[in-house]
Design an enzyme around this catalytic site. Sequence first.
Site, PDB file in Angstrom:
ATOM      1  N   CYS A   2       0.789  -1.215  -0.072  1.00 40.62           N
ATOM      2  CA  CYS A   2      -0.196  -0.130  -0.045  1.00 40.62           C
ATOM      3  C   CYS A   2       0.693   1.383  -0.026  1.00 40.62           C
ATOM      4  CB  CYS A   2      -0.847   0.046   1.321  1.00 40.62           C
ATOM      5  SG  CYS A   2      -2.088   1.412   1.051  1.00 40.62           S
ATOM      6  N   LYS A  51     -12.030  -4.583   3.728  1.00 43.32           N
ATOM      7  CA  LYS A  51     -11.338  -4.109   4.719  1.00 43.32           C
ATOM      8  C   LYS A  51     -12.120  -2.654   4.949  1.00 43.32           C
ATOM      9  CE  LYS A  51      -7.116  -1.068   5.411  1.00 43.32           C
ATOM     10  NZ  LYS A  51      -6.020  -0.727   4.815  1.00 43.32           N
ATOM     11  N   GLU A  85     -17.006  -8.194  -2.168  1.00 41.17           N
ATOM     12  CA  GLU A  85     -15.900  -7.799  -2.046  1.00 41.17           C
ATOM     13  C   GLU A  85     -14.649  -9.151  -2.310  1.00 41.17           C
ATOM     14  OE1 GLU A  85     -13.624  -5.342  -2.555  1.00 41.17           O
ATOM     15  OE2 GLU A  85     -14.577  -3.328  -2.016  1.00 41.17           O
ATOM     16  N   TYR A 120      -0.977  -7.980  17.049  1.00 45.06           N
ATOM     17  CA  TYR A 120       0.029  -7.442  17.714  1.00 45.06           C
ATOM     18  C   TYR A 120       0.312  -8.420  19.072  1.00 45.06           C
ATOM     19  CZ  TYR A 120      -0.731  -3.730  14.240  1.00 45.06           C
ATOM     20  OH  TYR A 120      -1.010  -3.209  13.245  1.00 45.06           O
ATOM     21  N   LYS A 126     -11.172  -7.319   7.977  1.00 44.60           N
ATOM     22  CA  LYS A 126     -10.422  -6.387   8.875  1.00 44.60           C
ATOM     23  C   LYS A 126     -11.125  -5.239   9.205  1.00 44.60           C
ATOM     24  CE  LYS A 126      -6.604  -3.176   8.596  1.00 44.60           C
ATOM     25  NZ  LYS A 126      -5.440  -2.485   7.905  1.00 44.60           N
TER      26      LYS A 126
HETATM   27  C1  PBG Z   1      -2.450   0.950   5.413  1.00 48.81           C
HETATM   28  C2  PBG Z   1      -2.864   0.127   6.310  1.00 48.81           C
HETATM   29  C3  PBG Z   1      -3.568   0.150   7.720  1.00 48.81           C
HETATM   30  C4  PBG Z   1      -3.577  -0.908   8.257  1.00 48.81           C
HETATM   31  C5  PBG Z   1      -3.031  -1.718   7.593  1.00 48.81           C
HETATM   32  N1  PBG Z   1      -2.354  -1.346   6.445  1.00 48.81           N
HETATM   33  C6  PBG Z   1      -4.270   1.719   8.130  1.00 48.81           C
HETATM   34  C7  PBG Z   1      -5.313   2.195   7.298  1.00 48.81           C
HETATM   35  O1  PBG Z   1      -5.774   1.721   6.295  1.00 48.81           O
HETATM   36  O2  PBG Z   1      -5.318   3.400   7.399  1.00 48.81           O
HETATM   37  C8  PBG Z   1      -4.382  -0.967   9.791  1.00 48.81           C
HETATM   38  C9  PBG Z   1      -3.584  -1.848  10.772  1.00 48.81           C
HETATM   39  C10 PBG Z   1      -3.996  -1.624  12.189  1.00 48.81           C
HETATM   40  O3  PBG Z   1      -4.848  -0.619  12.542  1.00 48.81           O
HETATM   41  O4  PBG Z   1      -3.303  -2.437  12.948  1.00 48.81           O
HETATM   42  N2  PBG Z   1      -3.411   0.882   4.015  1.00 48.81           N
HETATM   43 ZN    ZN Z   2      -2.853   2.502   2.715  1.00 44.20          ZN
END
Ligand code: PBG
Ligand code: ZN
Length: 319
Positions: free
Chosen positions: A116, A191, A229, A309, A244
């Site tokens: 990303c 997501k 999705e 985590y 997620k």
């Molecule tokens: C980036 C990304 C994010 C997370 C994982 N990859 C943040 C977002 O989309 O703003 C979130 C992971 C977490 O909150 O632990 N695309």
């Molecule tokens: Zn991102």
Amino acid sequence: MYRFRRLRRDERIRSMMRETRLYARDFIYPVFVMEGEQVKNPVESMPGVFQYSVDCLDEILEQVKTAGIGGIMLFGIPSRKDPWGSQAYARDGVTQRAVRYIREKYPEIYIVADVCLCEYTSHGHCGMVHGEEILNDETLPYLVKMAVSLVEAGADMVAPSDMMDGRVAALREGLDQAGFAQTPIMAYSAKFASAYYGPFRDAAHSAPGFGDRKSYQMDFANGQEAIREIRADIEEGADIVMVKPALAYLDVLKEVALSFDMPLAVYNVSGEYAMVKAAAANGWVDERRIVTENLTAMKRAGAKIIITYHALDAANWLA
Ligand code: PBG
Ligand code: ZN
């Protein structure tokens, strides 16, 4: 009367009857890598989580190795950002250097590379930007470049988290053409645009500079759309699909598990971690018990892989 309690009388029989078990191998541990040297910065909103420079990674990698967890998910934090996220696909980018280092020194660790652009772009969005608009198709080639460069560096798997339409197909084609037909894609498929990502954006320096991510991440009110999705990503060639965040979305996870015969991942995100850690630090909940309960619930709902985590703690509790 049927006496359910017969099979609950003591731990010997309860443990024989247990339907869901956690293993260290279920977990993927997110790791934040920063530019610089001798860096080990605590992430304030995520007690126990740090940003490391490449030369300081050994400390955490040794723990990962000993804990016997499934792998790590790598997030890079570059010092230079621009509108195109150039450091995301630079040969000597911080993430590429980290992957190369880990690949060389820890061949046993499975490396999942998050794909990303938001950590790398000056505007903090996950794609290319024109005015206030986050562009879709224009973003895809950059994601492909990023994924290919991370796999060239030695990543075992790529995990696109950007939520652009068509990115799984683009990544699959790009990886195949680059000679990486055997590299799996774990798609962040469902997501949601979530307040639970707050602490992550501190950790990864990836908060959007304007607006929000609601034009590409999902509305948290939508369950049916999540199924669409997931289906789209499977059709585009995803090897593993993801839901997620985790806890507020176990209904979605369960429905996906019942609807598709695909390996499923769930991301137990930063805000979920922060809430548990804060309550535990206050003595309001028992951390070990509550984390075990949460992670077990994710697996019971259908997750095969849990990105969390808590991975190192949980693995040590299980040992
Ligand atoms: C980036 C990304 C994010 C997370 C994982 N990859 C943040 C977002 O989309 O703003 C979130 C992971 C977490 O909150 O632990 N695309
Ligand atoms: Zn991102």
